[in-house]
Design a protein around this motif. Sequence first.
Motif, PDB file in Angstrom:
ATOM      1  N   THR A   1       0.856  -1.180   0.000  1.00  0.00           N
ATOM      2  CA  THR A   1       0.000   0.000   0.000  1.00  0.00           C
ATOM      3  C   THR A   1       0.894   1.232   0.000  1.00  0.00           C
ATOM      4  O   THR A   1       2.023   1.198   0.478  1.00  0.00           O
ATOM      5  CB  THR A   1      -0.936   0.037   1.220  1.00  0.00           C
ATOM      6  N   SER A   2       0.377   2.326  -0.536  1.00  0.00           N
ATOM      7  CA  SER A   2       1.167   3.558  -0.578  1.00  0.00           C
ATOM      8  C   SER A   2       0.250   4.746  -0.726  1.00  0.00           C
ATOM      9  O   SER A   2      -0.831   4.647  -1.314  1.00  0.00           O
ATOM     10  CB  SER A   2       2.157   3.532  -1.750  1.00  0.00           C
TER      11      SER A   2
ATOM     12  N   VAL B   1      -1.639 -17.399  -2.293  1.00  0.00           N
ATOM     13  CA  VAL B   1      -0.269 -17.919  -2.285  1.00  0.00           C
ATOM     14  C   VAL B   1       0.094 -18.449  -0.904  1.00  0.00           C
ATOM     15  O   VAL B   1      -0.577 -18.180   0.092  1.00  0.00           O
ATOM     16  CB  VAL B   1       0.730 -16.812  -2.697  1.00  0.00           C
ATOM     17  N   ASN B   2       1.155 -19.215  -0.871  1.00  0.00           N
ATOM     18  CA  ASN B   2       1.634 -19.759   0.407  1.00  0.00           C
ATOM     19  C   ASN B   2       2.410 -18.729   1.215  1.00  0.00           C
ATOM     20  O   ASN B   2       2.417 -18.770   2.448  1.00  0.00           O
ATOM     21  CB  ASN B   2       2.523 -20.976   0.159  1.00  0.00           C
ATOM     22  N   ASN B   3       3.070 -17.817   0.502  1.00  0.00           N
ATOM     23  CA  ASN B   3       4.005 -16.926   1.181  1.00  0.00           C
ATOM     24  C   ASN B   3       3.804 -15.487   0.709  1.00  0.00           C
ATOM     25  O   ASN B   3       3.915 -15.202  -0.478  1.00  0.00           O
ATOM     26  CB  ASN B   3       5.449 -17.326   0.861  1.00  0.00           C
ATOM     27  N   PHE B   4       3.498 -14.597   1.637  1.00  0.00           N
ATOM     28  CA  PHE B   4       3.404 -13.193   1.265  1.00  0.00           C
ATOM     29  C   PHE B   4       3.796 -12.314   2.439  1.00  0.00           C
ATOM     30  O   PHE B   4       3.712 -12.718   3.603  1.00  0.00           O
ATOM     31  CB  PHE B   4       2.003 -12.829   0.757  1.00  0.00           C
ATOM     32  N   VAL B   5       4.226 -11.107   2.111  1.00  0.00           N
ATOM     33  CA  VAL B   5       4.494 -10.073   3.102  1.00  0.00           C
ATOM     34  C   VAL B   5       3.775  -8.818   2.655  1.00  0.00           C
ATOM     35  O   VAL B   5       3.434  -8.661   1.472  1.00  0.00           O
ATOM     36  CB  VAL B   5       6.003  -9.794   3.265  1.00  0.00           C
ATOM     37  N   LEU B   6       3.532  -7.922   3.596  1.00  0.00           N
ATOM     38  CA  LEU B   6       2.793  -6.689   3.333  1.00  0.00           C
ATOM     39  C   LEU B   6       3.601  -5.499   3.810  1.00  0.00           C
ATOM     40  O   LEU B   6       4.078  -5.490   4.954  1.00  0.00           O
ATOM     41  CB  LEU B   6       1.443  -6.741   4.053  1.00  0.00           C
ATOM     42  N   VAL B   7       3.765  -4.494   2.943  1.00  0.00           N
ATOM     43  CA  VAL B   7       4.537  -3.301   3.284  1.00  0.00           C
ATOM     44  C   VAL B   7       3.717  -2.053   2.970  1.00  0.00           C
ATOM     45  O   VAL B   7       2.831  -2.079   2.122  1.00  0.00           O
ATOM     46  CB  VAL B   7       5.878  -3.251   2.524  1.00  0.00           C
ATOM     47  N   ASP B   8       4.028  -0.963   3.662  1.00  0.00           N
ATOM     48  CA  ASP B   8       3.424   0.328   3.351  1.00  0.00           C
ATOM     49  C   ASP B   8       4.524   1.311   3.008  1.00  0.00           C
ATOM     50  O   ASP B   8       5.566   1.357   3.670  1.00  0.00           O
ATOM     51  CB  ASP B   8       2.601   0.871   4.517  1.00  0.00           C
ATOM     52  N   ASN B   9       4.277   2.126   1.990  1.00  0.00           N
ATOM     53  CA  ASN B   9       5.310   3.016   1.469  1.00  0.00           C
ATOM     54  C   ASN B   9       5.306   4.403   2.083  1.00  0.00           C
ATOM     55  O   ASN B   9       6.246   5.166   1.909  1.00  0.00           O
ATOM     56  CB  ASN B   9       5.168   3.133  -0.056  1.00  0.00           C
ATOM     57  N   GLY B  10       4.257   4.786   2.811  1.00  0.00           N
ATOM     58  CA  GLY B  10       4.271   6.103   3.427  1.00  0.00           C
ATOM     59  C   GLY B  10       3.263   7.074   2.857  1.00  0.00           C
ATOM     60  O   GLY B  10       2.426   6.726   2.040  1.00  0.00           O
ATOM     61  N   ASP B  11       3.366   8.327   3.307  1.00  0.00           N
ATOM     62  CA  ASP B  11       2.327   9.344   3.110  1.00  0.00           C
ATOM     63  C   ASP B  11       1.006   8.789   3.641  1.00  0.00           C
ATOM     64  O   ASP B  11       0.004   8.696   2.930  1.00  0.00           O
ATOM     65  CB  ASP B  11       2.214   9.763   1.649  1.00  0.00           C
TER      66      ASP B  11
ATOM     67  N   ALA C   1       9.031  -3.956 -10.115  1.00  0.00           N
ATOM     68  CA  ALA C   1       8.705  -2.638  -9.553  1.00  0.00           C
ATOM     69  C   ALA C   1       7.209  -2.389  -9.672  1.00  0.00           C
ATOM     70  O   ALA C   1       6.592  -2.702 -10.693  1.00  0.00           O
ATOM     71  CB  ALA C   1       9.488  -1.540 -10.282  1.00  0.00           C
ATOM     72  N   VAL C   2       6.650  -1.787  -8.614  1.00  0.00           N
ATOM     73  CA  VAL C   2       5.221  -1.500  -8.624  1.00  0.00           C
ATOM     74  C   VAL C   2       4.952  -0.214  -7.857  1.00  0.00           C
ATOM     75  O   VAL C   2       5.625   0.093  -6.867  1.00  0.00           O
ATOM     76  CB  VAL C   2       4.412  -2.677  -8.011  1.00  0.00           C
ATOM     77  N   MET C   3       3.975   0.563  -8.353  1.00  0.00           N
ATOM     78  CA  MET C   3       3.490   1.761  -7.665  1.00  0.00           C
ATOM     79  C   MET C   3       1.957   1.717  -7.703  1.00  0.00           C
ATOM     80  O   MET C   3       1.355   1.727  -8.775  1.00  0.00           O
ATOM     81  CB  MET C   3       4.010   3.035  -8.337  1.00  0.00           C
ATOM     82  N   PRO C   4       1.300   1.684  -6.519  1.00  0.00           N
ATOM     83  CA  PRO C   4      -0.140   1.417  -6.474  1.00  0.00           C
ATOM     84  C   PRO C   4      -1.047   2.641  -6.325  1.00  0.00           C
ATOM     85  O   PRO C   4      -1.951   2.659  -5.482  1.00  0.00           O
ATOM     86  CB  PRO C   4      -0.249   0.504  -5.252  1.00  0.00           C
ATOM     87  N   GLY C   5      -0.839   3.675  -7.137  1.00  0.00           N
ATOM     88  CA  GLY C   5      -1.762   4.797  -7.141  1.00  0.00           C
ATOM     89  C   GLY C   5      -1.787   5.564  -5.837  1.00  0.00           C
ATOM     90  O   GLY C   5      -0.752   5.838  -5.226  1.00  0.00           O
ATOM     91  N   ARG C   6      -3.014   5.905  -5.378  1.00  0.00           N
ATOM     92  CA  ARG C   6      -3.132   6.648  -4.139  1.00  0.00           C
ATOM     93  C   ARG C   6      -4.484   6.383  -3.485  1.00  0.00           C
ATOM     94  O   ARG C   6      -5.428   5.948  -4.126  1.00  0.00           O
ATOM     95  CB  ARG C   6      -2.903   8.145  -4.369  1.00  0.00           C
ATOM     96  N   TRP C   7      -4.540   6.662  -2.171  1.00  0.00           N
ATOM     97  CA  TRP C   7      -5.764   6.594  -1.377  1.00  0.00           C
ATOM     98  C   TRP C   7      -6.336   5.181  -1.303  1.00  0.00           C
ATOM     99  O   TRP C   7      -7.517   4.993  -1.052  1.00  0.00           O
ATOM    100  CB  TRP C   7      -6.817   7.561  -1.899  1.00  0.00           C
TER     101      TRP C   7
END
Length: 687
Positions: free
Chosen positions: A43-44, A80-90, A311-317
């Motif tokens: 998320t970002s 999937v069997n394996n995943f992690v979740l990160v947040d990019n900020g703002d 590389a990925v950038m997921p828009g906003r909000w």
Amino acid sequence: MDMFNKKVLAVVIASTLGLVACGSDDNNEQVAAVQVDLRILETSDLHTNIMDYDYYKTKYDPTIGLARTASLIKQQGAEVNNFVLVDNGDLLQGSPMGDYVADNFKRDNTIGGTHPAYKAMNTLGYSVGNIGNHEFNYGLDFLEEALAGANFPYINANVLCEADCWEGKAKGDNLFTPYIIEEKTVIDSNGDQQTVKIGYIGFVPPQILLWDKQNLSGKVTVLGIVEAAEKFIPMMKAEGADVIVAIPHSGVGTPSNPVDVNDENATYALSLVEGIDAITFGHSHSVFPSATFEGLENADLEKGTINGVAAVMPGRWGDNLGIVDLKLEMQNGAWVVIDRSAKASPIYDKNAEQPELVTADNGIRDAVALEHQGTLSYVDQPIGKASADMYSFLTLVQDDPSVQIVSDAQIAKVKANLTDALKDIPVLSAAAPFKAGGRHSTAADADSYVQVPAGDLTYKNAADLYLYPNTMVAVKLTGAELKDWLECSANQFNQIDPNISTPQNLINWDTHRTYNFDVIDGVTYKIDVTQPTKFDGDCKLVNEDANRIVDLAYTQDDTVFTGDELAKKEFIVATNNYRAFGGKFAGTGADYVIMELPDSNREALAQYITDETETNGEVDPSADNNWDFVTIDTATQLDIRFETQDSELADKFVIDNQVRPLTKRTDLTDEFGFAIYNIDLTTPVTK
């Protein structure tokens, strides 16, 4: 062999033989190498849009909000069997809920418990969060208390302590933990458990020192993004990181100058740094991979890579979720990434039979129910009354009431605070449209317009009119510098060829952000879009002889100042801290600042509305039409187009308020859902 379990046997075979066949006297049986599929979700730029709710329209909105993204997170994780979740900020600023929490802190010097963003995110199992530039908007004390509510670690590699830092940090120390290495238990292709050490490293644009000067000056210094990456990534490798995920709060940038140490948008440059396996980025509110980036050098939009790095950038909000899939293989005792892909998955698709691709996660809604109700009360505080609608549907093609009222408020605030030494200098205002179709890069952008109707106004209307928590600042400059400020602003428009009849797009969505389209009130001027631009989107000189700003004039006591006389004249320009200290536009930068006020621009706006209502019964936001385009003299039938919202409300506003003839194209559709209009720049304006 009985002494070895299946897991150990697989590792030994993979590390010694890789993909080579394991022979025996009886057969030539092949043993597959051990592989692990790892999914990274991102998320970002949530900007405190936790609820799927539009506080300006006071209704649920299925196109935004972590409450919706959370459902997608759970879906994608379950696949999937394996995943992690990160947040990019703002994360902590940008919606009325963020303002509500910050207002409580301002009054009581405490958030009063866990920030609602973390109440929600703590339910989802984030591995790590990165610091975005807007995290600094409310000061370091607010940020420190807010981060204490996150039950996952935070990282940032390029902000350093300068003085008075928290947790006993000394000058030169990283203010935050620069990176972490998570020992992730995963399931391999044989169904066995393995351990993969995932390294996460985060970055923020160095420009925070300009954008939040009042909060950060003398307290922190900032390394360049690539500079910090080249320092710390070898350390991460030495500490055993099998996979390195870079989380830059930074846009793509450009291949032409990918190693500028102070680059705001440095993702492309990061993709060239050895050792990075995936980049989950953000900041510019776009979606990558997408057609927006078609033609980007060494980018594979089908695969989702830049220079071979996922590389990925997921828009906003929360309108998209970033998804990176890595395939790891054990080779010679080490995990190696043998395949990679990335994509952004939306929560809403207006073209789908069922546009709402996910339903809201009630766990997220429940987590912030108290703050949601508090925000509703907060934004419903009455502040005054307006005599006219303030919609920004036409803000990019003519003078506009949603910008006019901000300028009027800024001029009033600065004039009220002038010292005797400055009181004889004319006060102007620079204001830009903050909601003018977003960045024309996602479907949700078509809803990003100010929509404040005439009548009673509340605080949510002031927040709609002025989106950011900037503070009031004024600069002193010359008329010559003022003209160059406007020349850079005029880069908002593409150059129009007056001799061709083929379609020409007026708005420069690609290299100029609408929040950099400053209108300067208090002077009059015209923009000649048939001329080349003098400056690019970063206000760098590209054509010294270009002259788009014409007929620039200032009138004082019936005396009109133009040309050389105006160029020498001094002016004060009321603006915000972001613009004043940014140094991008002519006449800005610390050396030009002559006034810093503690008031936010939004507070000044709300107070202006209240004062005008008390004095006159209502505030008049009508645009004074101090700027216009130069009428194009040509015998050619021109086809000049621009985009705005496609709605009945916008249609009516355009009909009632157009200064130049505007015609909606019913035969054309816009890929993001905008309406397409023709604007007639060849007919002289008579009103």
